[in-house]
Enzyme design. Structure first.
Site, short mmCIF file in Angstrom:
data_model
loop_
_atom_site.label_atom_id
_atom_site.label_comp_id
_atom_site.label_asym_id
_atom_site.label_seq_id
_atom_site.Cartn_x
_atom_site.Cartn_y
_atom_site.Cartn_z
N ASP A 11 0.86 -1.18 0.00
CA ASP A 11 0.00 0.00 0.00
C ASP A 11 0.90 1.23 0.00
O ASP A 11 1.76 1.37 0.87
CB ASP A 11 -0.89 0.01 1.25
CG ASP A 11 -2.02 -1.01 1.17
OD1 ASP A 11 -2.21 -1.60 0.09
OD2 ASP A 11 -2.69 -1.22 2.19
N ASP A 130 -13.56 -4.45 -2.97
CA ASP A 130 -13.58 -4.41 -1.50
C ASP A 130 -14.97 -4.80 -1.07
O ASP A 130 -15.95 -4.17 -1.48
CB ASP A 130 -13.25 -3.00 -1.00
CG ASP A 130 -11.80 -2.62 -1.28
OD1 ASP A 130 -10.92 -3.45 -1.00
OD2 ASP A 130 -11.55 -1.51 -1.79
#
Lengths: 255, 199
Positions: A11, A130
């Site tokens: 990330d 997600d």
């Protein structure tokens, strides 16, 4: 035989690799190329770079670091975050990324998937999803990089998987949000259901905390790859140890 | 020793260039055959569909040039498939340098389509120069939905639903279905074998 893939996810926020718990409270875990090179040398099968600040703030990943990563490593990598147009995708693919991954922009403009698949080929178009349970169904979420802007998209996750594959997605990364960062294991039920719905390669994301979590997700949910971040960044699990152990457990692995 | 990289304007050009840079090999990106006149070997990269790639190779003069060229040639991924006669993918004629057809892959129960990920290399011909120093069963990175069946010109194979030509060769013309530029140490060894003179 085709090997199951171990995929560290980096990330990226403001040019650094970070990791948070349930998408929040991010902490700095290192530099981009330094971690990329380390994971490639340790035997990672692929890397994903996800700019978690890109979608909410309207910025895009810097193609400049994409090129530096492409120079540094000799394994495939995927770039995600804030890719909203063919031009964004082209800049990253021609910069040396092997795949691009779209998430929120695909929910807002599903035709983008068709356009990217036609222009660059399905093999490099990944759709990230997600997902968590809302009102008894797995549902997609948008803008998960910024808690203040995270919203529930009312599409059902399994319907969305079928739709994006029809539109030309070549791979799905399913991030199970309730498991993300807490290291209690992948969401086997959701991933197994996604496997049934998904005719292209499926990558599990969210929840890896121990070696047997990887074995379980490969053996029980039949996913093609398992993505993880904190267990690798914090050296809870060393990739060479994990791959040797999985191989001994009967999982097909590249050693 | 300079390797020409045919500028097919597809997305894996950067990866191939960087791979040669990591090996310290000299290369030149060549949009036309004239730009490769000083080079002693040629890499034909490519990702995407066969039809548009052939159209571009014809437009730049590369299609005709490659058909008459005698320098060592290495096709990569789509570039490997273009070496054959015909592809069902775009219903189009290819370069015709290696006999055979490009067919749609059916993985059966081995997994999803396309074939994406690390799979094993099984040598078919013991004298394949690209495989010098490569361990039997080493993994390399594949991403493709169409394939060339095993034939007399298969130097190495892999298996995903069916036998797949992983390395093809006819004389000075060779091709890798996988991406050596993204296949870690094994891929680097194969590229080294090519640029250092494996014919």
């Amino acid at each position: 035989m085709l090997a199951r893939r171990i995929i560290p996810c980096l990330d990226v926020r403001d040019g650094r690799v970070v990791k948070g718990v349930r998408f929040q409270n991010h902490e700095d875990v290192g530099g981009i190329e330094e971690l990329a090179r380390r994971y490639a040398e340790e035997g990672a099968d692929e890397l994903v770079f996800y700019d978690i600040s890109a979608s909410p703030s309207g910025r895009t990943v810097e193609p400049e670091w994409v090129g530096r990563v492409a120079q540094a490593i000799d394994i495939p990598f995927c770039v995600a975050g804030g890719i909203r147009s063919l031009e964004h995708a082209r800049a990253r693919l021609f910069g040396g990324a092997d795949k691009i991954s779209i998430n929120t922009p695909a929910l807002e403009n599903p035709g983008l998937i068709d356009a990217m698949a036609k222009e660059f080929g399905s093999q490099c178009v990944v759709v990230g999803i997600d997902s968590r349970v809302i009102d008894g169904d797995w549902r997609c979420h948008k803008n998960t990089g910024d808690p203040s802007k995270t919203s529930t998209e009312h599409r059902k996750t399994l319907d969305w998987i079928r739709e994006v594959v029809d539109r030309g997605a070549g791979e799905i990364v399913l991030n199970c949000m309730d498991q993300d960062g807490v290291r209690e294991g992948y969401d086997i039920d959701q991933l197994a259901a996604a496997r049934e719905a998904c005719s292209v390669p499926l990558i599990a994301s969210g929840g890896a905390g121990a070696m047997d979590h990887f074995r379980d997700v490969f053996q029980k949910a039949d996913v093609d790859g398992a993505l993880a971040a904190s267990v690798f960044h914090k050296a809870v699990i060393a990739i060479p140890d994990l791959k040797a152990w999985l191989s001994a457990e009967g999982v097909e692995i590249r050693l | 020793m300079t390797t020409a990289i045919v500028d097919t304007s597809t997305a894996n050009i950067a990866s191939v260039r960087y791979a040669l840079e990591r090996l310290g090999a000299r290369y030149k990106l060549a949009e036309t055959p004239d730009e490769a006149s000083e080079c002693d070997r040629i890499i034909l990269p490519g990702v995407g569909a066969a039809g548009p790639a052939m159209t571009r190779l014809k437009a730049t003069g590369w299609a005709q040039a490659l058909q008459g060229d005698q320098r060592p040639l290495l096709g990569v991924c789509l570039g490997m498939q273009l070496l054959f006669d015909y592809s069902v993918e775009s219903d189009c004629e290819l370069l015709g340098l290696i006999p055979g057809r490009v067919e749609r892959l059916d993985p059966g129960s081995d997994g999803p389509w396309p074939h994406m990920g690390w799979n094993t290399l099984t040598p078919v011909k013991s004298d394949e120069p690209l495989l010098e120093g490569v361990t039997d069963g080493a993994h390399v990175y594949f991403v493709h939905g169409f394939y060339t069946p095993l034939s007399a010109h298969t130097s190495a194979s892999t298996h995903y639903g069916i036998g797949i030509t992983a390395i093809a060769r006819k004389g000075h013309v060779a091709g890798c279905q996988f991406h050596p530029e993204r296949s870690a140490k094994t891929g680097a060894q194969i590229l080294t074998n090519f640029v250092k003179g494996a014919a």
